[in-house]
Design an enzyme around this catalytic site. Structure first.
Site, short mmCIF file in Angstrom:
data_model
loop_
_atom_site.label_atom_id
_atom_site.label_comp_id
_atom_site.label_asym_id
_atom_site.label_seq_id
_atom_site.Cartn_x
_atom_site.Cartn_y
_atom_site.Cartn_z
N SER A 30 -7.56 -8.50 5.10
CA SER A 30 -8.19 -7.26 4.62
C SER A 30 -8.67 -6.37 5.76
O SER A 30 -9.62 -5.61 5.61
CB SER A 30 -9.37 -7.59 3.68
N ASN A 79 -19.02 -13.27 -3.50
CA ASN A 79 -20.38 -13.20 -4.04
C ASN A 79 -20.39 -12.78 -5.51
O ASN A 79 -21.09 -13.38 -6.34
CB ASN A 79 -21.23 -12.22 -3.23
N ASP A 95 -14.65 -0.20 3.26
CA ASP A 95 -14.24 -0.07 1.86
C ASP A 95 -15.41 -0.31 0.91
O ASP A 95 -15.49 0.32 -0.15
CB ASP A 95 -13.11 -1.05 1.54
N ASN A 96 -16.31 -1.23 1.27
CA ASN A 96 -17.47 -1.51 0.42
C ASN A 96 -18.33 -0.26 0.21
O ASN A 96 -19.01 -0.14 -0.81
CB ASN A 96 -18.35 -2.59 1.05
N ASP A 115 -16.61 -13.89 1.40
CA ASP A 115 -16.04 -13.31 0.19
C ASP A 115 -16.38 -14.14 -1.05
O ASP A 115 -16.43 -15.37 -0.98
CB ASP A 115 -14.51 -13.23 0.36
#
Length: 262
Positions: A219, A44, A89-90, A42
């Site tokens: 998440s 980036n 989700d991305n 996580d």
């Protein structure tokens, strides 16, 4: 002169960090270390923003960090690493970000398969991914699925709730094919029955889950498998994650007493 002083300070800082990392590593007991590590890569985009770079450059820097991490894992006898590269989700991100992100993820998976040191295994829902991504994942598994070395689970199109849903659907389909009624399934269902249909079936659950960027939540990452995992939350953004941060996570893990509810 100012630039020279700044460069000297940076050099001294890097040297101090390397020396500290060696000190921490020298005191690690790899026999008590984790054998399966899950990593939520996580930060980036936030790293890129702080560095004045583009989002794409942030994702590329994150992809480049993966080889370093796996090298550190080899040095500390880790056997399985699960990398969360792309969540379900991305996939809801805007096309102008999602398209290059998918390309970077595909490139990272190819690099892992072509490296020659590691096995590669996809975990995630294939049906939510573009055909090109599915093909890259299949080719990587075919090329690097039966090697010696660390087993690298690439979590692409992965969501914890989706995994459990898929596991239950798979279990029900199998039991129906075996001729069982729904009531018979309900009467005999156990925890291990679900585990046998997860994306990671046949693998040990993660001992340690690391999340970078300072966020302190899962998440949805490996919701079922991480029931007894230890968690380590690191402030560094993923592209800035250093060996000393990794070693601190292992040191913290070794200092904990895993109770398993007892």
């Amino acid at each position: 002169m100012g630039a020279i002083k700044s460069a000297m300070k940076n050099t001294l800082r890097r040297l101090a960090v390397r020396l500290y990392a060696r000190r921490v590593e020298g005191r690690l007991d790899t026999e008590r270390g984790p054998k399966h590590i899950g990593v939520i890569l996580d930060g980036n985009r936030r790293w890129a923003k702080a560095a004045g770079s583009t989002t794409r450059q942030g994702h590329e820097a994150g992809a480049a960090k993966i080889r370093e991490l796996l090298g550190w894992c080899e040095e500390t006898d880790v056997e399985v690493v699960t990398l969360w590269l792309l969540s379900t989700d991305n996939l809801n991100r805007a096309p102008e970000e999602l398209t290059p992100l998918l390309s970077i993820v595909e490139g990272a998976v190819r690099d892992l398969a072509e490296d020659g040191r590691w096995r590669v295994n996809h975990v995630g829902a294939l049906d939510v991914l573009p055909e090109r991504t599915r093909r890259v994942l299949a080719e990587a598994e075919e090329l690097a699925g039966n090697r010696e070395g660390i087993l690298v689970n690439v979590a692409v199109g992965y969501g914890g709730r989706q995994e459990i849903t898929d596991a239950v659907r798979s279990l029900l389909a199998k039991r129906a094919a075996d001729g069982q009624t729904l009531q018979e399934v309900a009467d005999s269902l156990g925890v291990e029955d679900i585990s046998e249909h997860l994306y990671t079936r046949g693998q040990p659950d993660p001992d340690l889950v690391i999340r970078t960027s300072g966020e302190q939540r899962l998440s949805g990452f490996m919701l079922w498998q991480s029931a007894h995992s230890e968690y380590y939350f690191c402030e560094a953004y993923w592209p800035a994650f250093r060996k000393v941060d990794f070693l601190r996570a292992l040191r913290d893990y070794a200092a904990r007493h895993r109770r398993y509810g007892i």
